[in-house]
Scaffold this active site. Structure first.
Site, PDB file in Angstrom:
ATOM      1  N   GLU A   1      35.927  50.585  41.589  1.00 28.04           N
ATOM      2  CA  GLU A   1      37.125  50.301  42.377  1.00 28.04           C
ATOM      3  C   GLU A   1      37.177  51.169  43.635  1.00 28.04           C
ATOM      4  O   GLU A   1      36.570  52.232  43.693  1.00 28.04           O
ATOM      5  CB  GLU A   1      38.376  50.576  41.536  1.00 28.04           C
ATOM      6  N   ARG A   2      37.939  50.702  44.613  1.00 24.27           N
ATOM      7  CA  ARG A   2      38.163  51.512  45.814  1.00 24.27           C
ATOM      8  C   ARG A   2      39.097  52.671  45.474  1.00 24.27           C
ATOM      9  O   ARG A   2      39.984  52.534  44.636  1.00 24.27           O
ATOM     10  CB  ARG A   2      38.788  50.653  46.915  1.00 24.27           C
TER      11      ARG A   2
ATOM     12  N   LYS B   1      42.944  38.710  41.776  1.00 24.15           N
ATOM     13  CA  LYS B   1      42.564  39.191  40.434  1.00 24.15           C
ATOM     14  C   LYS B   1      43.290  40.490  40.088  1.00 24.15           C
ATOM     15  O   LYS B   1      43.868  40.612  39.007  1.00 24.15           O
ATOM     16  CB  LYS B   1      41.044  39.438  40.365  1.00 24.15           C
TER      17      LYS B   1
END
Length: 474
Positions: free
Chosen positions: A193-194, A167
């Site tokens: 998000e990381r 993705k």
């Protein structure tokens, strides 16, 4: 815009309880701050924590959700109502910058220019009467998307897939397509998000030179649920300013909308609400609608939204997934089985769909070719069990020909990406819609029946595949 007389409306109170991200604030005098109003709370170390009112407990007490870490806060700390919703900086000054949910800079760069306007992050969607009908197609240069899941300029598209099926890579490639093909403004919302992914995106954008036309807004995985819950609203507000005030086209990218729903579920639990289906918040549908309905075009300025949506445990019946899917025009479904076979982008051509795949919108030739491609691939999928049990030799001549062409179509719809060049060593390419239709027609009409399947795998146009086939035969 900011409330003109916010100072006149400021109310002061004290923190009466701190439970993680949930704060209770008691005010001296009514009226209480409104729901969704921002409150500034002074910490012991001199820092300020921004919180948002979520409930009125009694005539003098409100319950808030903190948008920043509450470490160091204690009962008795002074809280001041701002008189308006949380505001975020907008306009030309934020281009090329990385912001958090409250508008603070996170890129170690210089401060924003003096006089940078600020807008409240909670805004009403534009009325239907102001929204234009479907605009031109948004050409991505990705064959399988442009042919089978066309996107509209000013439309909403979502990439649905489980963990590790591509993705984020697909979203990165679409940012690249927007920067090179449309010269538009991109607003990227990193929701849950990381930190590694955020850092990589910032570095990649600086190296590719597109950072000057991009605004990055992050509410990362390590931040409180309030930040992850509200960061899409901050990004939307930035996009709306470019649309409404500067009349610019905007590409709005969100990775990952499921994390927005997940943060909402965490907050719902923290506020003591009873869970709904599969443990999600009872307000799931209204929260997703409040976000999605603001993504709209007005007049000549279009906001085109592309969203990545994590599918938990590859379960496409999950309430979060089905709720988000109801709002999008183009639904790109990523398949774990195709990713396992190395068919990248791993887009399932059967499960993916678009309301724009209509002869009146895309043209007769495009719609007919897409239908024939999908029919061939569906027929191949139906026969796969027979092939795996008895072998392709047991099929009739017509079925065998259809299967061979479907396998070639499947390989022709793969494509090397610009953003993966560093890992694969294969130069990425973008393919025009006309070249995609021409290549699929050549395979459907039997021109490639004698070719090796590998000649069509990970190539751009049919001419590239023909050159590869000649080189292999020669």
């Amino acid at each position: 815009m900011e409330t003109a007389n916010a100072e006149d409306k400021e109310a002061t109170g004290t923190v009466s309880a701190v439970r993680g991200a949930v704060l209770d604030v008691r005010f001296r005098d009514p009226p209480l701050p409104a729901i969704d109003e921002a409150i500034r709370i002074g910490g012991a170390g001199g820092g300020t924590v921004i919180a948002e009112v979520q409930a009125h407990l009694d005539e003098r007490t409100v319950r808030c959700i903190a948008l920043q870490s509450t470490s160091g806060l204690k009962r008795g700390d002074v809280a001041t109502a701002s008189g308006s919703a949380l505001t975020a900086p907008v306009g030309e000054g934020v281009l090329g910058r990385l912001l958090d949910v409250t508008g603070n800079l996170g890129d170690n760069g210089p401060p924003l220019p003096a006089g940078t306007p600020r807008w409240p992050i909670h805004r009403e969607p534009p009325p239907l009467a102001m929204r234009p009908s479907a605009g031109d197609l948004f050409h991505t240069g990705i064959k399988v998307i442009d042919l089978l899941v066309p996107m509209a300029r000013g439309g909403k598209a979502a990439m649905f897939g489980g963990a590790g099926v591509g993705k984020t890579v697909l979203v990165m490639e679409l940012i690249n397509a927007m920067a090179t093909g449309y010269q538009g403004i991109s607003v990227f919302a990193g929701v849950g998000e990381r930190s590694r992914e955020g850092h990589e995106m910032l570095v990649d954008m600086r190296e590719s030179g597109v950072i000057g036309r991009t605004v990055l807004v992050y509410g990362q995985m390590n931040e409180p649920p309030g930040a992850r819950w509200r960061v899409p609203m901050t990004a939307l507000t930035v996009a709306e300013y470019f649309r409404d005030e500067l009349h610019r086209n905007v590409l709005l990218l969100m990775d990952n909308v499921f994390r927005f729903v997940q943060a909402g579920a965490e907050i719902s639990g923290l506020l003591g609400r009873l869970p709904s289906r599969v443990g999600y918040q009872p307000t799931l549908a209204s929260e997703v609608a409040a976000l999605q309905e603001r993504i709209a075009s007005v007049g000549e300025a279009a906001v085109t939204a592309i969203q990545a949506v994590y599918v938990p445990a590859d379960d496409f019946t999950d309430p979060a997934v089905t709720t988000i899917a109801a709002h999008v025009d183009s639904m790109v479904v990523l398949s774990r089985a195709m990713a396992a076979e190395g068919m990248y982008p791993a887009i399932d051509p059967i499960a993916s769909s678009s309301v724009l795949l209509d002869p009146l919108l895309v043209g007769e030739d495009h719609a007919r070719t897409a239908m024939e491609v999908r029919r061939a691939l569906e027929h191949y999928r139906e026969l796969q069990d027979v092939i795996s049990l008895l072998g392709i030799e047991e099929l009739g001549a017509d079925d065998r020909r259809t299967v061979e062409r479907a396998r070639r179509l499947q390989r022709f719809l793969t494509q090397p990406f610009v953003v993966t060049e560093a890992f694969t060593g294969v130069a990425g390419c973008q393919v025009s819609l006309d070249d995609t239709i021409k290549g699929c027609r050549a395979i459907l009409d039997g021109e490639c029946d004698g070719w090796r399947e590998s000649s069509l795998f990970m190539v751009g146009t049919i001419d590239d595949a023909r050159a590869r086939e000649k080189a292999a035969a020669g």
